[in-house]
Design an enzyme around this catalytic site. Structure first.
Site, PDB file in Angstrom:
ATOM      1  N   CYS A  78     -20.793  12.349   5.672  1.00  0.00           N
ATOM      2  CA  CYS A  78     -20.733  12.405   7.134  1.00  0.00           C
ATOM      3  C   CYS A  78     -19.751  13.483   7.619  1.00  0.00           C
ATOM      4  CB  CYS A  78     -20.423  11.019   7.674  1.00  0.00           C
ATOM      5  SG  CYS A  78     -20.982  10.809   9.354  1.00  0.00           S
ATOM      6  N   HIS A 172     -23.132   6.887   4.940  1.00  0.00           N
ATOM      7  CA  HIS A 172     -21.919   6.298   4.350  1.00  0.00           C
ATOM      8  C   HIS A 172     -22.240   5.306   3.228  1.00  0.00           C
ATOM      9  CE1 HIS A 172     -18.757   7.473   7.297  1.00  0.00           C
ATOM     10  NE2 HIS A 172     -19.770   7.554   8.131  1.00  0.00           N
ATOM     11  N   GLU A 174     -20.384   4.355   0.936  1.00  0.00           N
ATOM     12  CA  GLU A 174     -19.194   3.562   0.613  1.00  0.00           C
ATOM     13  C   GLU A 174     -19.079   2.320   1.495  1.00  0.00           C
ATOM     14  OE1 GLU A 174     -19.297   6.157   2.449  1.00  0.00           O
ATOM     15  OE2 GLU A 174     -17.826   6.015   4.064  1.00  0.00           O
TER      16      GLU A 174
END
Ligand code: GLN
Length: 188
Positions: A78, A172, A174
């Site tokens: 991002c 994302h 994560e």
């Protein structure tokens, strides 16, 4: 292997947690000397204008760029992908960036109604769809000839690309439980 995670602003803790879970040593990168001995680097999501300014303040911009240009594998998620891009569309005019990868990033490309959303994507190199989280995400545009498009939305917009040792994702990974893209990055 030690993986550096740029820890100036944004979602760096989540990347560290994912890497720790899969058994990889991590180091938070805030100063140039933190780069000594790291073999890979993650640039997290957050606010690219803020991270860029902090990179300049902490004298990290040039050493990071040099290490990446010398071949250190790097993955930007991002805002991290924005910072890697050759050109930023809809950025701030004075926005500092690494400009190491031959892609363009269009910031906040999904407009206000679709600021944040989740969807499943098919990504080259992964055996099954990946559930993704987009938060005020950029779109990757005009990848150069040495870039490989790894994932697109159903309308063709590019959300993941790789150029040799450099990986960029608009989303994302994560923030999910799925560690497949982290594992993939460790093979680059
Ligand atoms: N919109 C942010 C920027 O331009 C990126 C958002 C994110 O990293 N989730 O930097």
């Amino acid at each position: 292997m030690t993986v550096g995670v740029l820890a100036l602003q944004g979602a760096f803790i989540e990347h560290e947690a994912m890497l720790t879970r899969i058994g990889v040593e991590t180091r938070q990168i805030r100063l140039p000397r933190d780069l000594d001995g790291i073999e890979r680097l993650i640039l997290p999501g957050g606010e690219s204008t803020t991270i860029g300014k902090l990179m300049v303040m902490y004298d990290l911009l040039i050493p990071l760029r040099d290490r990446i240009n010398a071949g250190m594998p790097v993955w930007g998620t991002c805002a991290g992908a924005i910072l890697m891009s050759r050109r930023i569309v809809d950025g701030r005019p004075d926005q500092p960036a690494l400009q190491v990868m031959d892609i363009e990033s269009r910031r906040n490309a999904f407009g206000s109604q679709l600021d944040s959303f989740e969807t499943d994507i098919t990504m080259i190199g992964l055996d099954a769809p990946f559930h993704t989280v987009f938060i005020r995400a950029p779109i990757i545009e005009n990848p150069g000839p040495s870039c490989r498009i790894l994932a697109q939305l159903s309308d063709g917009r590019i959300v993941a690309a790789q150029q040799n040792h450099m990986l960029a994702t608009s989303f994302h990974p994560e923030l999910t439980e799925d560690d497949r893209i982290h594992r993939y990055f460790l093979t680059i």
